[in-house]
Design a protein around this motif. Structure first.
Motif, short mmCIF file in Angstrom:
data_model
loop_
_atom_site.label_atom_id
_atom_site.label_comp_id
_atom_site.label_asym_id
_atom_site.label_seq_id
_atom_site.Cartn_x
_atom_site.Cartn_y
_atom_site.Cartn_z
N ALA A 38 0.81 -1.22 0.00
CA ALA A 38 0.00 0.00 0.00
C ALA A 38 0.85 1.27 0.00
N THR A 39 2.11 1.17 0.39
CA THR A 39 2.95 2.36 0.49
C THR A 39 4.25 2.26 -0.32
N ILE A 40 4.53 1.12 -0.91
CA ILE A 40 5.82 0.93 -1.59
C ILE A 40 5.91 1.77 -2.87
N GLN A 41 7.08 2.29 -3.16
CA GLN A 41 7.36 2.95 -4.43
C GLN A 41 7.66 1.89 -5.49
N LEU A 42 7.27 2.14 -6.73
CA LEU A 42 7.48 1.15 -7.77
C LEU A 42 8.97 0.84 -7.95
N GLY A 43 9.81 1.86 -7.81
CA GLY A 43 11.24 1.61 -7.93
C GLY A 43 11.74 0.60 -6.91
N ASP A 44 11.20 0.66 -5.71
CA ASP A 44 11.58 -0.30 -4.68
C ASP A 44 11.01 -1.68 -4.98
N PHE A 45 9.82 -1.73 -5.60
CA PHE A 45 9.25 -3.02 -6.00
C PHE A 45 10.14 -3.67 -7.06
N TYR A 46 10.58 -2.87 -8.05
CA TYR A 46 11.52 -3.38 -9.05
C TYR A 46 12.78 -3.93 -8.37
N LYS A 47 13.27 -3.18 -7.39
CA LYS A 47 14.49 -3.59 -6.69
C LYS A 47 14.29 -4.93 -5.99
N GLN A 48 13.15 -5.08 -5.29
CA GLN A 48 12.88 -6.33 -4.58
C GLN A 48 12.81 -7.50 -5.55
N VAL A 49 12.12 -7.29 -6.67
CA VAL A 49 11.99 -8.37 -7.66
C VAL A 49 13.35 -8.73 -8.25
N ALA A 50 14.12 -7.72 -8.63
CA ALA A 50 15.43 -7.96 -9.22
C ALA A 50 16.36 -8.67 -8.24
N ASN A 51 16.35 -8.24 -6.99
CA ASN A 51 17.22 -8.87 -6.00
C ASN A 51 16.82 -10.32 -5.71
N PHE A 52 15.52 -10.61 -5.78
CA PHE A 52 15.07 -11.97 -5.49
C PHE A 52 15.42 -12.92 -6.63
N TYR A 53 15.49 -12.38 -7.85
CA TYR A 53 15.82 -13.22 -9.01
C TYR A 53 17.10 -12.69 -9.66
N PRO A 54 18.26 -12.90 -9.01
CA PRO A 54 19.51 -12.31 -9.49
C PRO A 54 19.98 -12.86 -10.84
N SER A 55 19.47 -14.01 -11.26
CA SER A 55 19.88 -14.55 -12.55
C SER A 55 19.03 -14.00 -13.69
N SER A 56 17.98 -13.26 -13.37
CA SER A 56 17.14 -12.63 -14.39
C SER A 56 17.63 -11.21 -14.65
N ARG A 57 17.32 -10.71 -15.83
CA ARG A 57 17.65 -9.33 -16.17
C ARG A 57 16.37 -8.52 -16.17
N VAL A 58 16.42 -7.38 -15.49
CA VAL A 58 15.25 -6.54 -15.24
C VAL A 58 15.56 -5.14 -15.77
N ALA A 59 14.60 -4.52 -16.48
CA ALA A 59 14.91 -3.25 -17.12
C ALA A 59 13.67 -2.38 -17.27
N GLN A 60 13.92 -1.07 -17.47
CA GLN A 60 12.86 -0.11 -17.76
C GLN A 60 13.28 0.81 -18.89
N TYR A 61 12.28 1.20 -19.67
CA TYR A 61 12.45 2.22 -20.72
C TYR A 61 11.41 3.31 -20.49
N THR A 62 11.81 4.56 -20.72
CA THR A 62 10.86 5.68 -20.74
C THR A 62 11.49 6.84 -21.47
N THR A 63 10.66 7.75 -21.95
CA THR A 63 11.20 9.04 -22.38
C THR A 63 11.25 9.95 -21.16
N ASN A 64 12.16 10.90 -21.18
CA ASN A 64 12.39 11.75 -20.01
C ASN A 64 11.18 12.60 -19.65
#
Length: 434
Positions: A277-303
């Motif tokens: 309910a309070t987590i930032q999406l960036g921290d959610f990405y971090k948790q997912v990436a850290n839990f699956y260190p053999s996977s590659r996780v990425a984001q794209y956006t325009t500025n």
């Protein structure tokens, strides 16, 4: 389950092609055959029904799903699409289409902010409307030989929800219940693939998960489930244009309260249903990436992504309890050009913080921040020409797939020009410090 194919238009074209009589009709024949080729679609559509899926591993649960669109006219029956490749690698694509969490933006005249016309989508429409990494006829496409699972979006909940919610329709002042079943729709789709020999990746085959806009959120949220359903496969994920900038308390007021997203959180990655309910999406990405260190996780956006700035403004206005007006004046243009500069610059700063500072703490996470304000790229022909981050986006993604040195963080800021767009208050280009 039913399999549906689009044949009406093809039948008409075939009839035209069969009418050739003389040599001087060759041009017409070629035109008809060219039209036929253009209108053919390799997709098949499948309408799933209520069911359940048992997921082992870290998930260790059986989940019942009930696939539905929100239920308004023209947006009732959910279906997903499959395209056969020449390999058993699987590309999972979550379609975009906005979101809604209040009567003011779930209904209204020119004020509804999610894709609510599922029944106009067809196998042929998917073929014609979505290109980029889904275009198997492009020799440069790294996914041209892959099987494709295309998951449409019609639930208004970022593929997170499993809840029926009643809203007041501001145009009629009546109570109307919407089905936010995006998570159910995802489960129904991936369950079919996991249980069907023609589509299930074999051991050693690769899976790539992505999504555009609303689908970007669906991709990262549901990635852990895909990883647990296919534990013996390499699974990587890229979010396209979903930076997750939200006002304070939005997560609790929207995704949790209205969509029931807290009940579906992949808690094994270290995010509880309460903390979601309070987590930032960036921290959610971090948790997912850290839990699956053999996977590659990425984001794209325009500025300066215009549509993301627009939605940030919608969130703020709903929180401020803005009065409903039966016109586009309520939210402004969806390209973000009418969002005030202060709100726009707050979005730019927070998006970069989410992506660079929070998600960037994980060693297996990378980002590509392009210049300008165009929203989404992976299903666009522009995917093959984008280079404003300092290198070719195509090369960057190929590097992600191969896990080589081309997959490094790319940022328009590093080459000195992020191409600020014009806005109503800054016609010469918005100016933000970042």
């Amino acid at each position: 389950m039913k399999i549906r194919t689009s044949i009406t238009v093809l039948s008409v074209v075939l009839s035209l092609a069969s009418c050739k009589k003389e040599k001087d009709n060759d041009d017409k024949e070629l035109l008809a055959l060219g039209l036929l080729a253009a209108l053919q679609t390799p997709y098949i559509g499948i309408t799933p029904t209520r069911g359940s899926i048992t997921i082992g591993g870290n998930a260790n649960r059986t989940i019942t799903y009930d696939p539905k669109c929100t239920g308004v006219s023209g947006n009732q029956t959910f279906k997903f699409y499959l395209k056969k490749g020449t390999s058993k690698n699987l590309l999972v694509n979550f379609m975009g289409g906005g979101a809604c969490w209040d009567g003011k933006n779930c209904f209204g005249s020119n004020t509804t902010t999610y894709f609510n016309r599922m029944e106009i989508l067809s196998e042929l429409a998917v073929r014609l409307a979505f290109n980029g990494i889904l275009e198997e006829r492009n020799a440069n496409n790294p996914f041209k030989d892959w099987n494709v699972l295309f998951i449409p979006y019609c639930s208004g909940d970022l593929f997170w929800g499993s809840k029926a919610t009643t809203y007041t329709d501001p145009t009629t002042n009546t109570a109307t219940t919407l089905q936010h079943r995006g998570f159910d729709n995802f489960l129904a789709s991936i369950d079919y693939v996991s249980k069907t020999t023609d589509w299930k990746p074999g051991t050693g085959d690769k899976i790539f998960v992505t999504g555009q806009s609303a689908g970007a959120y669906g991709a990262i949220y549901n990635f852990p489930y895909i990883k647990e359903i296919f534990p013996n496969n390499e699974v990587n994920v890229l979010g396209d244009a979903g930076a997750g900038v939200i006002p304070t308390n939005f997560q609790a007021q929207g995704p949790v309260d209205k969509w029931g997203a807290d009940a579906n959180v992949p808690t094994w990655v270290g995010v509880s249903s309460t903390s979601f309910a309070t987590i930032q999406l960036g921290d959610f990405y971090k948790q997912v990436a850290n839990f699956y260190p053999s996977s590659r996780v990425a984001q794209y956006t325009t500025n300066f992504d215009g549509n993301q700035r627009y939605f940030f403004n919608v969130q703020k206005r709903i929180q401020a309890n803005v009065s409903y007006t039966n016109s586009t004046d309520l939210w402004g243009k969806s390209d973000g050009s009418q969002v005030d500069d202060s709100t726009s610059c707050t979005w730019v700063t927070e998006a970069r913080t989410n992506i660079i500072t929070r998600s960037g703490q994980s060693s297996n996470f990378r980002y590509y921040i392009a210049g300008g304000d165009v929203h989404t790229i992976t299903t666009s022909a522009n995917f093959y020409t984008e280079s404003s981050g300092g290198s070719s986006l195509l090369t960057w993604l190929r590097g992600m797939l191969a896990n080589n040195s081309d997959w490094v963080n790319r940022d328009c800021k590093s080459i000195g020009n992020c191409s600020p767009p014009a806005t109503a208050s800054s016609p010469s280009g918005i100016s933000c410090s970042f």
